[in-house]
Motif scaffolding. Sequence first.
Motif, short mmCIF file in Angstrom:
data_model
loop_
_atom_site.label_atom_id
_atom_site.label_comp_id
_atom_site.label_asym_id
_atom_site.label_seq_id
_atom_site.Cartn_x
_atom_site.Cartn_y
_atom_site.Cartn_z
N GLY A 1 0.82 -1.21 0.00
CA GLY A 1 0.00 0.00 0.00
C GLY A 1 0.85 1.26 0.00
O GLY A 1 1.67 1.45 0.90
N GLY A 2 0.65 2.11 -1.01
CA GLY A 2 1.48 3.31 -1.17
C GLY A 2 0.76 4.60 -0.85
O GLY A 2 0.95 5.60 -1.55
N GLY A 3 -0.06 4.58 0.20
CA GLY A 3 -0.68 5.82 0.68
C GLY A 3 0.23 6.50 1.68
O GLY A 3 1.45 6.25 1.72
N SER A 4 -0.34 7.35 2.52
CA SER A 4 0.46 8.13 3.46
C SER A 4 1.30 7.25 4.37
O SER A 4 2.51 7.48 4.52
N ALA A 5 0.70 6.25 4.99
CA ALA A 5 1.44 5.38 5.91
C ALA A 5 2.50 4.57 5.18
O ALA A 5 3.65 4.46 5.63
N GLY A 6 2.13 4.00 4.04
CA GLY A 6 3.05 3.16 3.31
C GLY A 6 4.27 3.90 2.81
O GLY A 6 5.40 3.39 2.87
N ILE B 1 1.43 -3.69 6.43
CA ILE B 1 0.19 -3.59 5.66
C ILE B 1 -0.38 -2.19 5.86
O ILE B 1 -0.68 -1.77 6.97
N SER B 2 -0.49 -1.45 4.77
CA SER B 2 -1.00 -0.07 4.84
C SER B 2 -1.86 0.20 3.61
O SER B 2 -1.60 1.12 2.85
N GLY C 1 -1.89 3.05 9.46
CA GLY C 1 -2.86 3.81 8.68
C GLY C 1 -4.29 3.38 8.95
O GLY C 1 -4.60 2.79 9.99
N ASP C 2 -5.16 3.63 8.00
CA ASP C 2 -6.59 3.39 8.19
C ASP C 2 -6.92 1.94 8.52
O ASP C 2 -7.94 1.67 9.18
N VAL C 3 -6.11 1.00 8.07
CA VAL C 3 -6.42 -0.42 8.30
C VAL C 3 -6.37 -0.81 9.76
O VAL C 3 -6.93 -1.83 10.16
N THR C 4 -5.73 -0.01 10.61
CA THR C 4 -5.64 -0.35 12.03
C THR C 4 -6.91 0.01 12.78
O THR C 4 -7.12 -0.44 13.91
N HIS D 1 -2.46 12.39 9.34
CA HIS D 1 -1.41 12.65 10.33
C HIS D 1 -1.21 11.47 11.28
O HIS D 1 -0.09 11.25 11.76
N THR D 2 -2.27 10.70 11.56
CA THR D 2 -2.05 9.52 12.40
C THR D 2 -1.44 8.38 11.59
O THR D 2 -0.71 7.55 12.14
N ALA D 3 -1.73 8.33 10.29
CA ALA D 3 -1.07 7.34 9.43
C ALA D 3 0.43 7.57 9.44
O ALA D 3 1.23 6.63 9.55
#
Length: 486
Positions: free
Chosen positions: A11-16, A145-146, A314-317, A324-326
């Motif tokens: 996953g290549g979003g903010s967290a990834g 995993i993000s 990220g959101d998956v958690t 910002h939390t990601a």
Amino acid sequence: MSETYDLIVIGGGSAGLVAAGGSALLGARVALIEKNKLGGDCLYTGCVPSKSFIRSAKFAAEIKRAESLGFSIPSSDFKDGKFSSITGRVQQIIEVIEHHDAPEVFEKMGVEIIFGSAQFISPNQIKVIHRDGQTQNLKAQRFCISTGSRPLIPPIEGLPETGFITNEEVFQLTDLPQDLVVLGAGAIGLELGQSFARLGSKVTIVEMAERILIKEDEEVSALLESILRDEGLEILTRTKAVKASKLSNGKKVVTVERDGKTLEIIADEIFCAVGRQANLDDLGLETAGVKFDKKQIFTDQYLRTSNKHIFAAGDVTGHFQFTHTADYEAQHVIQNAFLFYPLTKKVDFSVIPWATFTEPEVARVGLTEAEAKMEFGQKVKTFKVEFADNDRAQAENETGGFAKIVTLKGKKILGATIVGSHAGELIHEFVLAMRHHLTLSDLNKAIHVYPTRAKITQALATEQTLETLKSPLVQKWFARYFRIWR
């Protein structure tokens, strides 16, 4: 033979991006698997386009308020008379910012970017299906995993057949909906609902809860609802959408139930903003030994899943679905994946701020007044100041709103809520104070520039000081002091 990495990020979003880039800079061999484009929801369908869209809508509202600033009202027509000039500007801003997340940026850091979908085929191995259909097996010592989240679609009869839009389609519109129904009165629904109303749509907000922004302070909900109604939005709380259908002329009908009655709302578009759901499909999590449910992947305080060499961020958690939390979680993944105790670090969600970018903005950190009283009872003391009492707010004709601080016995800060112009910026002083256990009195020691909205912080501290000075014990002490001094 499978390629083996120190870390594979899915996953290549903010967290990834943070997890992959940071780990590579440490010297780890990192692969990042992404289905679509780097940048994720925040860049393409979330934070960046929504705030760009909101800015255009705010300008339209400012034009209508021109007389209050001493000007004749100018034209507020779209460029070339087309709504597409607004969404076109949004896409232009995305194109500028997406260069920050371009593959070559992360490849320079040492990240191997692989475009495709990933699925666990064992606890330490994934199968990657590339865009061209070819497959590849990869191994890693650790995984992150993000995969982010997507809009949650409510189970409303006839909705799929009728058609609807979410944040993934709304910024692609080329025609302004004359009538827009927004399902959900959370941050996304209110931000974009207000913006569409300012640009000329007739907007109806449908919310099942008893009030808008149900997670915020009740005073915030009441004030913002009043402001939105004044701007022309129709807000239906305690209302459930039960059916959607389509008329022969292309118009859409949303049937709702409210106070035991059934109503029909006709619209050009139905915008779903009822929440988000984690992207967990087809990842092979069972094969990897990762526990999860429909809403989230379960993690411990180090963001490890039930398979201790697989992390999630990220959101998956399911913790807080904010960019910002990601970022915050991804930084912990980097530290906890490659360091050992006592250098590993637990996540701490006790001081998480967020903002809703309506006008006025709503920002919050910590407990609301109601939450604090439920936990601490009569020990809770709150202090509140109005934006109307702030000189800068008066000078800029932005006096709507207030700031409220919730404390334990007037000392420890339990939470802060700000509703007003630039609230999302102003909240950070309270975030810092709570993180470092500062009191209102401590904040008052810092000299604040005049005239700024930040003086609101000092105004809150002054309220606390005045209450202390008015207490019988302090009054008695000063009375004795002055008798002696005289």
